[in-house]
Structures are given as C-alpha cells and as structure tokens.
Design a protein around this motif. Structure first.
Motif, PDB file in Angstrom:
ATOM      1  N   GLU A 180       0.852  -1.184   0.000  1.00  0.00           N
ATOM      2  CA  GLU A 180       0.000   0.000   0.000  1.00  0.00           C
ATOM      3  C   GLU A 180       0.891   1.238   0.000  1.00  0.00           C
ATOM      4  O   GLU A 180       1.934   1.254   0.636  1.00  0.00           O
ATOM      5  N   TRP A 181       0.478   2.268  -0.719  1.00  0.00           N
ATOM      6  CA  TRP A 181       1.212   3.528  -0.837  1.00  0.00           C
ATOM      7  C   TRP A 181       2.612   3.305  -1.434  1.00  0.00           C
ATOM      8  O   TRP A 181       3.614   3.816  -0.944  1.00  0.00           O
ATOM      9  N   PRO A 182       2.732   2.559  -2.538  1.00  0.00           N
ATOM     10  CA  PRO A 182       4.041   2.243  -3.106  1.00  0.00           C
ATOM     11  C   PRO A 182       4.804   3.454  -3.642  1.00  0.00           C
ATOM     12  O   PRO A 182       6.030   3.395  -3.748  1.00  0.00           O
ATOM     13  N   SER A 183       4.114   4.532  -3.953  1.00  0.00           N
ATOM     14  CA  SER A 183       4.817   5.710  -4.479  1.00  0.00           C
ATOM     15  C   SER A 183       5.834   6.255  -3.477  1.00  0.00           C
ATOM     16  O   SER A 183       6.799   6.906  -3.866  1.00  0.00           O
ATOM     17  N   LYS A 184       5.650   5.937  -2.198  1.00  0.00           N
ATOM     18  CA  LYS A 184       6.588   6.399  -1.166  1.00  0.00           C
ATOM     19  C   LYS A 184       7.945   5.693  -1.254  1.00  0.00           C
ATOM     20  O   LYS A 184       8.925   6.184  -0.705  1.00  0.00           O
ATOM     21  N   ILE A 185       7.976   4.531  -1.926  1.00  0.00           N
ATOM     22  CA  ILE A 185       9.236   3.777  -2.041  1.00  0.00           C
ATOM     23  C   ILE A 185       9.568   3.471  -3.503  1.00  0.00           C
ATOM     24  O   ILE A 185      10.283   2.521  -3.803  1.00  0.00           O
ATOM     25  N   GLU A 186       9.093   4.296  -4.378  1.00  0.00           N
ATOM     26  CA  GLU A 186       9.228   4.049  -5.811  1.00  0.00           C
ATOM     27  C   GLU A 186      10.649   3.695  -6.277  1.00  0.00           C
ATOM     28  O   GLU A 186      10.815   2.780  -7.101  1.00  0.00           O
ATOM     29  N   PRO A 187      11.695   4.348  -5.779  1.00  0.00           N
ATOM     30  CA  PRO A 187      13.039   4.022  -6.278  1.00  0.00           C
ATOM     31  C   PRO A 187      13.477   2.565  -6.068  1.00  0.00           C
ATOM     32  O   PRO A 187      14.350   2.082  -6.793  1.00  0.00           O
ATOM     33  N   ILE A 188      12.891   1.864  -5.118  1.00  0.00           N
ATOM     34  CA  ILE A 188      13.329   0.479  -4.884  1.00  0.00           C
ATOM     35  C   ILE A 188      12.285  -0.559  -5.297  1.00  0.00           C
ATOM     36  O   ILE A 188      12.472  -1.748  -5.061  1.00  0.00           O
ATOM     37  N   LEU A 189      11.203  -0.121  -5.928  1.00  0.00           N
ATOM     38  CA  LEU A 189      10.175  -1.080  -6.354  1.00  0.00           C
ATOM     39  C   LEU A 189      10.709  -1.961  -7.481  1.00  0.00           C
ATOM     40  O   LEU A 189      11.452  -1.491  -8.345  1.00  0.00           O
ATOM     41  N   PRO A 190      10.319  -3.220  -7.478  1.00  0.00           N
ATOM     42  CA  PRO A 190      10.739  -4.114  -8.560  1.00  0.00           C
ATOM     43  C   PRO A 190      10.194  -3.631  -9.903  1.00  0.00           C
ATOM     44  O   PRO A 190       9.092  -3.072  -9.985  1.00  0.00           O
ATOM     45  N   GLU A 191      10.978  -3.869 -10.931  1.00  0.00           N
ATOM     46  CA  GLU A 191      10.572  -3.476 -12.279  1.00  0.00           C
ATOM     47  C   GLU A 191       9.282  -4.183 -12.690  1.00  0.00           C
ATOM     48  O   GLU A 191       8.415  -3.591 -13.322  1.00  0.00           O
ATOM     49  N   HIS A 192       9.156  -5.459 -12.334  1.00  0.00           N
ATOM     50  CA  HIS A 192       7.984  -6.244 -12.716  1.00  0.00           C
ATOM     51  C   HIS A 192       7.016  -6.293 -11.537  1.00  0.00           C
ATOM     52  O   HIS A 192       7.360  -6.790 -10.460  1.00  0.00           O
ATOM     53  N   HIS A 193       5.818  -5.769 -11.758  1.00  0.00           N
ATOM     54  CA  HIS A 193       4.802  -5.725 -10.703  1.00  0.00           C
ATOM     55  C   HIS A 193       3.421  -5.567 -11.328  1.00  0.00           C
ATOM     56  O   HIS A 193       3.297  -5.321 -12.529  1.00  0.00           O
ATOM     57  N   PHE A 194       2.409  -5.716 -10.494  1.00  0.00           N
ATOM     58  CA  PHE A 194       1.016  -5.555 -10.909  1.00  0.00           C
ATOM     59  C   PHE A 194       0.454  -4.390 -10.102  1.00  0.00           C
ATOM     60  O   PHE A 194       0.411  -4.445  -8.872  1.00  0.00           O
ATOM     61  N   LEU A 195       0.053  -3.329 -10.796  1.00  0.00           N
ATOM     62  CA  LEU A 195      -0.434  -2.117 -10.154  1.00  0.00           C
ATOM     63  C   LEU A 195      -1.952  -2.083 -10.173  1.00  0.00           C
ATOM     64  O   LEU A 195      -2.577  -2.305 -11.223  1.00  0.00           O
ATOM     65  N   ILE A 196      -2.536  -1.818  -9.008  1.00  0.00           N
ATOM     66  CA  ILE A 196      -3.988  -1.640  -8.896  1.00  0.00           C
ATOM     67  C   ILE A 196      -4.228  -0.246  -8.333  1.00  0.00           C
ATOM     68  O   ILE A 196      -3.809   0.064  -7.223  1.00  0.00           O
ATOM     69  N   ARG A 197      -4.872   0.601  -9.124  1.00  0.00           N
ATOM     70  CA  ARG A 197      -5.261   1.933  -8.657  1.00  0.00           C
ATOM     71  C   ARG A 197      -6.736   1.882  -8.298  1.00  0.00           C
ATOM     72  O   ARG A 197      -7.559   1.472  -9.111  1.00  0.00           O
ATOM     73  N   LEU A 198      -7.041   2.278  -7.076  1.00  0.00           N
ATOM     74  CA  LEU A 198      -8.429   2.311  -6.623  1.00  0.00           C
ATOM     75  C   LEU A 198      -8.902   3.763  -6.608  1.00  0.00           C
ATOM     76  O   LEU A 198      -8.225   4.627  -6.046  1.00  0.00           O
ATOM     77  N   GLU A 199     -10.035   4.003  -7.236  1.00  0.00           N
ATOM     78  CA  GLU A 199     -10.648   5.324  -7.236  1.00  0.00           C
ATOM     79  C   GLU A 199     -12.024   5.211  -6.603  1.00  0.00           C
ATOM     80  O   GLU A 199     -12.763   4.262  -6.879  1.00  0.00           O
ATOM     81  N   ILE A 200     -12.364   6.163  -5.765  1.00  0.00           N
ATOM     82  CA  ILE A 200     -13.692   6.180  -5.145  1.00  0.00           C
ATOM     83  C   ILE A 200     -14.661   6.790  -6.156  1.00  0.00           C
ATOM     84  O   ILE A 200     -14.564   7.972  -6.482  1.00  0.00           O
TER      85      ILE A 200
END
Length: 138
Positions: free
Chosen positions: A105-125
């Motif tokens: 949760e809140w991955p943008s806070k650690i963006e520089p170390i995130l793995p290149e391969h991932h599955f992103l889910i954006r939730l909008e209300i």
C-alpha cells in the motif's frame, strides 16, 4: 473494472484480479485513504490461502502472513514512512525478491526500490459504495 457492493462482488473481483496478474507476485495498491486497499488485500490473501488474520500494518509497516501450503505473504503499508531510507533500513528489497506475494500500500513512497515487474492496482472512489479499479502489469 468497477467494484460495487463490496460484500457481493469482492470474491469475483479477486478472481479477476488474480487472473489478470498472472505470474506477478508484487502487487502495488494506490488510492486515497478509505478507497479499500486493505479490504482488497484481505480478499486477495484469503483467496491465496492465508491462515492468519489480515490487518493493516500501518504502524508495523510490514505484516507477514502464513499460508496453508507453509509459505508466506508480505503486506506493506508505506503511508507513515518518512522516506526511502526507512524501506532500505527494513530491507524491503529482500522481501520483494523472496518469490512470495508482496502487497504494497502507498508504493509511491518507495518508488526508487520497487521491482521493475509488478502488478499495479489503482483504486478510485466512484461513489460511497463503489470503486473503480485500474490495473496495469509492468
């Protein structure tokens, strides 16, 4: 994908998300407070065989859950992190390379170390009772 009535459609949504994610083990969940990130992670963990009670690691930052096949899953909440140095000090990258599912949760806070391969889910209300889920594979 639109998620309405969480109680009625969460199981179907979870199935669809896991199908779309394919072999990805790193899930990034972005969205405002109250969008349902932790609720969605609870559903994913239950569908994947977690035996523990799933709850937000807001203050712990990382929760580890055991699965029925003697594996584990990791749940990260980066909301209260003060910077990337917190994630480095806690050795987040070793969790990401473990081969186990990681829900962040809140991955943008650690963006520089995130793995290149991932599955992103954006939730909008969309409304008080519905959410838009926008999914992308990287």
């Amino acid at each position: 994908m639109i998620l309405t009535s969480i109680e009625e459609t969460l199981a179907d949504t979870i199935h669809q998300l896991l199908h779309k994610a394919g072999s990805h083990r790193i899930f990034l969940l972005e969205g405002p407070i109250g969008a349902g990130k932790t609720t969605l992670i609870k559903g994913l963990c239950n569908a994947l065989g977690v035996m523990d009670v799933v709850h937000s690691p807001t203050f712990a930052l990382i929760n580890e859950y055991k699965t029925i096949d003697n594996g584990c899953m990791y749940h990260f909440d980066c909301y209260r992190m003060h910077g990337i140095s917190d994630a480095i000090a806690l050795d987040f990258e070793s969790y990401f390379s473990s081969g186990y599912y990681c829900f962040i949760e809140w991955p943008s806070k650690i963006e520089p170390i995130l793995p290149e391969h991932h599955f992103l889910i954006r939730l909008e209300i969309a409304t008080p009772n519905s959410r838009n889920l926008i999914c992308s594979s990287y």
